[in-house]
Design an enzyme around this catalytic site. Structure first.
Site, PDB file in Angstrom:
ATOM      1  N   ARG A 152       0.853  -1.184   0.000  1.00 35.37           N
ATOM      2  CA  ARG A 152       0.000   0.000   0.000  1.00 35.37           C
ATOM      3  C   ARG A 152       0.886   1.230   0.000  1.00 35.37           C
ATOM      4  O   ARG A 152       1.810   1.322   0.816  1.00 35.37           O
ATOM      5  CB  ARG A 152      -0.871   0.025   1.257  1.00 35.37           C
ATOM      6  CG  ARG A 152      -1.832  -1.143   1.373  1.00 35.37           C
ATOM      7  CD  ARG A 152      -2.307  -1.305   2.798  1.00 35.37           C
ATOM      8  NE  ARG A 152      -1.197  -1.602   3.699  1.00 35.37           N
ATOM      9  CZ  ARG A 152      -1.271  -1.616   5.032  1.00 35.37           C
ATOM     10  NH1 ARG A 152      -2.408  -1.342   5.623  1.00 35.37           N
ATOM     11  NH2 ARG A 152      -0.213  -1.900   5.776  1.00 35.37           N
ATOM     12  N   CYS A 258      -4.186   1.960  -8.799  1.00 35.89           N
ATOM     13  CA  CYS A 258      -4.499   0.526  -8.905  1.00 35.89           C
ATOM     14  C   CYS A 258      -5.985   0.209  -9.068  1.00 35.89           C
ATOM     15  O   CYS A 258      -6.379  -0.351 -10.086  1.00 35.89           O
ATOM     16  CB  CYS A 258      -3.923  -0.210  -7.704  1.00 35.89           C
ATOM     17  SG  CYS A 258      -2.126  -0.217  -7.699  1.00 35.89           S
TER      18      CYS A 258
END
Ligand SMILES: NC(=O)c1ccc[n+]([C@@H]2O[C@H](COP(=O)([O-])OP(=O)(O)OC[C@H]3O[C@@H](n4cnc5c(N)ncnc54)[C@H](O)[C@@H]3O)[C@@H](O)[C@H]2O)c1
Length: 428
Positions: A152, A258
């Site tokens: 992340r 993403c």
């Protein structure tokens, strides 16, 4: 081990640095010469907490170096492919960077034909790894492994060093053994499977997380009319161990490099195989309309935004990153400016990149400064400095103390008591 990493963006640089920290000898490769120059001088081209310092340490210990030429990686036993796979015009994943990287690997192999593992870390459609293995078949001794990345942004280094799982798609035991040696210092569950399964695990994970967010955003819209509080509802739901608390926060929609591109790429892939993913289509639809819904809430309070000063707090797609790819802030700024509002925006890191796209907005260097003379303020990205604020001062400075909390992160009760008009997402 000697490792090369092609592509030194968010994933490649983090991968390179974390492998160097584990004692491997790493060469980072990028086509962007300016990036390589910066990296070689110990400066990270991206904002990622902790990365700058570790990069300097690894350079100092000669564990990492950078170049534009993969041919310098003659002794590399493992070559990672971490290039971008952005959304192409038709929504499919654009694999042109990956193809170029594979060509470079074939050239390297011609110059130095040794047993080598090619690890595809980029997010690629199911079948890409098998296709890559076929296209590199002429290069004996090359094994292709699919090893998707789940880090992340904002805690990328920590995630790379403490992954939730290690997914390895391979068709040879030798390749799996090399991956096990490479990651031997990491403690995480392993899934050793086919390349195609590994590729689908990545897309399915992102699609599922996106679905949870869109579900909560729709529930927030319902909460707004029912007079319920979606933050209490999500808390109550998340305590169920079958559900869990992660990704249950309503807001103004997901963004980033993403979820948007991976959900559309998965839809396209399914369509190519004659399958309709109706739920995922709806997930994207809800996400696209969430910022519009949010701005409509604002317009109900201020029907004519023309000439009104609106403070926008936070611009990056999420806190602790400089990434503005598909950031909801871009849609919010566009809608506010289209309605004639005067925007004063703050972000600790991403303001410069956003200013290049929206030069007419005003950008301030302290969060409180954005509120001066504002008819309303909108929290878009919950950076700590955009959440913990001097509310007494802000109340005095605003033209109208009207707050729109797009992340349900401002202290709602305290603000109402202090005389602010507060509106969150799905909070009565
Ligand atoms: N960013 C994330 O949070 C994240 C998380 C998991 C997976 N991924 C996936 O990882 C991949 C990389 O994402 P990113 O965000 O790091 O991308 P990025 O755009 O930040 O970095 C890609 C880098 O590759 C370089 N590059 C392109 N073609 C090259 C070539 N032929 N040779 C050498 N370098 C080349 C570019 O110059 C750039 O520096 C994508 O497939 C993405 O979907 C990203």
């Amino acid at each position: 081990m000697k490792v090369a990493v092609i592509g030194t963006g968010y994933v490649g640089l983090t991968t390179a640095v974390s492998l160097a920290m584990k004692g491997h000898e790493v060469l980072g490769i990028d086509v962007d010469a300016a990036k390589i120059e910066l990296l070689s001088n110990g400066r990270s081209p991206i904002y990622e907490p902790g990365l700058d310092q570790v990069l300097l340490e690894m350079l100092g210990q000669s564990k990492i170096r950078f170049s534009t030429k993969l041919l310098e990686a003659k002794e590399a036993q493992v070559v990672f492919v971490c290039v971008g796979t952005p959304e192409a015009a038709d929504g499919e994943a654009d694999l042109s960077y990956l193809h170029a990287a594979l060509q470079d690997i074939a050239s390297l192999h011609e110059h130095s034909p040794v047993e080598r593992i090619v690890v595809i870390k980029s997010t690629v459609p199911v079948g890409t790894g098998d296709w890559a293995a076929d296209s590199l078949r002429r290069c004996n001794q090359l094994h292709v492994v699919s090893n998707p990345e789940f880090l992340r942004e904002g805690c990328a280094l920590e995630d790379a060093l403490n992954p939730s799982r290690i997914i390895v798609g391979a068709d040879s035991e030798e390749a799996v053994a090399v991956m096990q040696t490479l990651y031997s210092g990491l403690s995480a569950p392993w899934v050793i499977t086919t390349r195609a399964n590994a590729e689908l695990i990545k897309y399915a994970s992102n699609a599922y997380l996106a679905a949870r967010i869109s579900f909560m955003n729709e529930l927030a819209r319902l909460s707004t009319v029912l007079g319920t509080d979606v933050t209490v509802v999500s808390h109550g739901m998340g305590l169920d161990s079958r559900i869990g608390p992660q990704f249950l926060r309503a807001g103004i929609g997901y963004g980033g490099s993403c979820f948007p591109k991976d959900t559309i790429a998965l839809l396209k892939l399914a369509n190519q195989h004659g399958v309709t993913l109706g739920l995922l289509e709806k997930v994207r639809e809800v996400n696209a309309s969430q910022p519009v819904w949010f701005i409509e809430q604002l317009a109900q309070k201020i029907p004519d935004l023309s000439g009104k000063r609106i403070a926008v707090l936070g611009l990056a797609f999420k806190p602790d990153t400089d990434d503005i790819r598909e950031a909801p802030a871009l849609r919010i700024l566009a809608a506010l400016q289209a309605a004639g509002a005067v925007v004063s925006a703050y972000d600790p890191i991403a303001a410069k990149a956003v200013a290049a796209l929206f030069p007419d907005a005003e950008y301030v260097t302290a969060p409180e400064a954005a509120f001066v003379g504002a008819h309303a303020a909108v929290l878009v990205t919950e950076w700590q400095e955009c959440v913990k604020l001097d509310w007494k001062l802000i109340k005095e400075q605003m033209e109208r103390p009207l707050l729109f909390d797009g992340r349900n992160a401002w202290p709602c009760d305290e603000l109402k008591k202090a005389g602010f008009e507060y509106q969150g997402v799905g909070r009565s």
